[in-house]
Each structure stands twice: as C-alpha cells, then as structure tokens.
Scaffold this active site. Structure first.
Site, PDB file in Angstrom:
ATOM      1  N   ASP A 100      25.311  39.693  39.508  1.00 15.81           N
ATOM      2  CA  ASP A 100      26.757  38.953  39.401  1.00 15.81           C
ATOM      3  C   ASP A 100      26.789  38.445  40.990  1.00 15.81           C
ATOM      4  OD1 ASP A 100      29.480  38.785  39.496  1.00 15.81           O
ATOM      5  OD2 ASP A 100      29.674  40.078  37.916  1.00 15.81           O
ATOM      6  N   ILE A 101      27.581  37.144  40.782  1.00 17.28           N
ATOM      7  CA  ILE A 101      27.618  36.333  41.734  1.00 17.28           C
ATOM      8  C   ILE A 101      29.001  36.761  42.798  1.00 17.28           C
ATOM      9  CG2 ILE A 101      29.163  34.544  40.897  1.00 17.28           C
ATOM     10  CD1 ILE A 101      25.942  33.898  43.248  1.00 17.28           C
ATOM     11  N   GLU A 160      36.662  36.857  31.494  1.00 19.71           N
ATOM     12  CA  GLU A 160      36.254  35.770  32.194  1.00 19.71           C
ATOM     13  C   GLU A 160      35.219  34.660  31.462  1.00 19.71           C
ATOM     14  OE1 GLU A 160      35.383  36.369  36.518  1.00 19.71           O
ATOM     15  OE2 GLU A 160      34.208  34.438  36.534  1.00 19.71           O
ATOM     16  N   HIS A 207      28.549  40.373  27.572  1.00 22.79           N
ATOM     17  CA  HIS A 207      27.575  40.787  28.764  1.00 22.79           C
ATOM     18  C   HIS A 207      27.926  42.220  29.385  1.00 22.79           C
ATOM     19  CE1 HIS A 207      31.177  38.689  30.361  1.00 22.79           C
ATOM     20  NE2 HIS A 207      31.198  39.563  31.480  1.00 22.79           N
ATOM     21  N   HIS A 228      28.125  44.894  32.166  1.00 22.94           N
ATOM     22  CA  HIS A 228      28.045  45.104  33.958  1.00 22.94           C
ATOM     23  C   HIS A 228      27.345  46.137  34.102  1.00 22.94           C
ATOM     24  CE1 HIS A 228      31.450  42.078  35.050  1.00 22.94           C
ATOM     25  NE2 HIS A 228      31.709  42.218  33.755  1.00 22.94           N
TER      26      HIS A 228
END
Ligand code: 5GP
Length: 130
Positions: free
Chosen positions: A29-30, A88, A93, A95
């Site tokens: 994750d960025i 978002e 997805h 996490h």
C-alpha cells in the site's frame, strides 16, 4: 474504465509487487498504516468483495495466507490484521496489516511515509520469506 488496481496489475502504473499468480496480485500500500501494509486483489475487476464468485473469494484468502505469513516473518508484529474497506478504490481488495494492537488497525491515523529505497527494502524483506 479500468480501476487504478487494474492499471497496477497490468503494469501501467508502477507498484511494489509482493507476489502474483494467474488470478491474484499483492503489492505494498502506497499510504501504509504500518511497515509491510500490503493489498491483495483479484485480477478480476469486481468492486465489492461480497460480489466476488465463491472461488475467487476463497482463492483471494488462500493467496493472501502465504503473503501474510511472509510479512509476519519480515516485520516485527504480533500478527497480521486483515480488513476490507473498499471506500476509496472500487476494486475488491484485502488489507494485510502487521499489528501489535487494535490501534494499529485505525484507518483514521496519519499514514506512514517511506522513501523509494525504504519501500524496496520492505519488499525485499517480505519476498525473502515467500
Ligand atoms: P480502500 O478502498 O480500502 O478504502 O483504500 C484503498 C487503499 O489503496 C488505500 O489504503 C490506499 O493507500 C491504497 N492505494 C490507493 N491508490 C494506490 C496506488 O496507486 N498504489 C498503491 N500501492 N496503493 C494505493
């Protein structure tokens, strides 16, 4: 229009790729909550996790399992917390977040910043255990 995660999967947008197979893709994750915070996505572009077909939903978790074990070995933590938000990016997805306590799962906390070198080092540390 393709989601940002589809563009990442297709290599149109760069990512720190942890692992990939025919159906799934995992990358850092960025804007991480913790060192090693990883996203695991199905290549199939479906917005909502619970709209995934059973095989993909199960496969995503099976794929995530080996990634979680590798992160756990690479990053000091008590365990890997998993969560699904999806507010978002409209591409299902999971996490994977190394945690020591419940507060480490608080998405309202300021996100961490890492340099390119630091992201690459984290990636290398995780991949060593895959
Ligand atoms: P959610 O949809 O689960 O609420 O949040 C999407 C997550 O994707 C966020 O944690 C955000 O930091 C991450 N994210 C959004 N865009 C990118 C991107 O372009 N690259 C990476 N690596 N992560 C992203």
């Amino acid at each position: 229009m393709a989601t940002i995660f589809t563009k990442i999967i297709n290599g149109e947008i760069p990512s720190y790729k942890v692992a990939e197979d025919d159906n799934f893709y995992a990358f850092l994750d960025i804007n991480p909550l913790a060192k090693g915070h990883t996203l695991v996505v199905p290549k199939k572009e479906v917005d909502y996790m619970f709209d995934l077909d059973d095989e993909t939903l199960a496969g995503l978790h099976i794929f995530a399992k080996k990634i979680a074990k590798a992160i756990e070995k690479a990053v000091p933590c008590k365990r890997i917390g998993t969560t699904v938000i999806g507010l978002e990016v409209p591409h299902a997805h999971l996490h994977l977040i190394p945690i020591k306590g419940i507060n480490d799962m608080n998405f309202e906390k300021p996100k961490l910043k890492f340099t390119d070198e630091e992201f690459k080092q984290i990636l290398e540390d995780i991949k060593k255990h895959l």
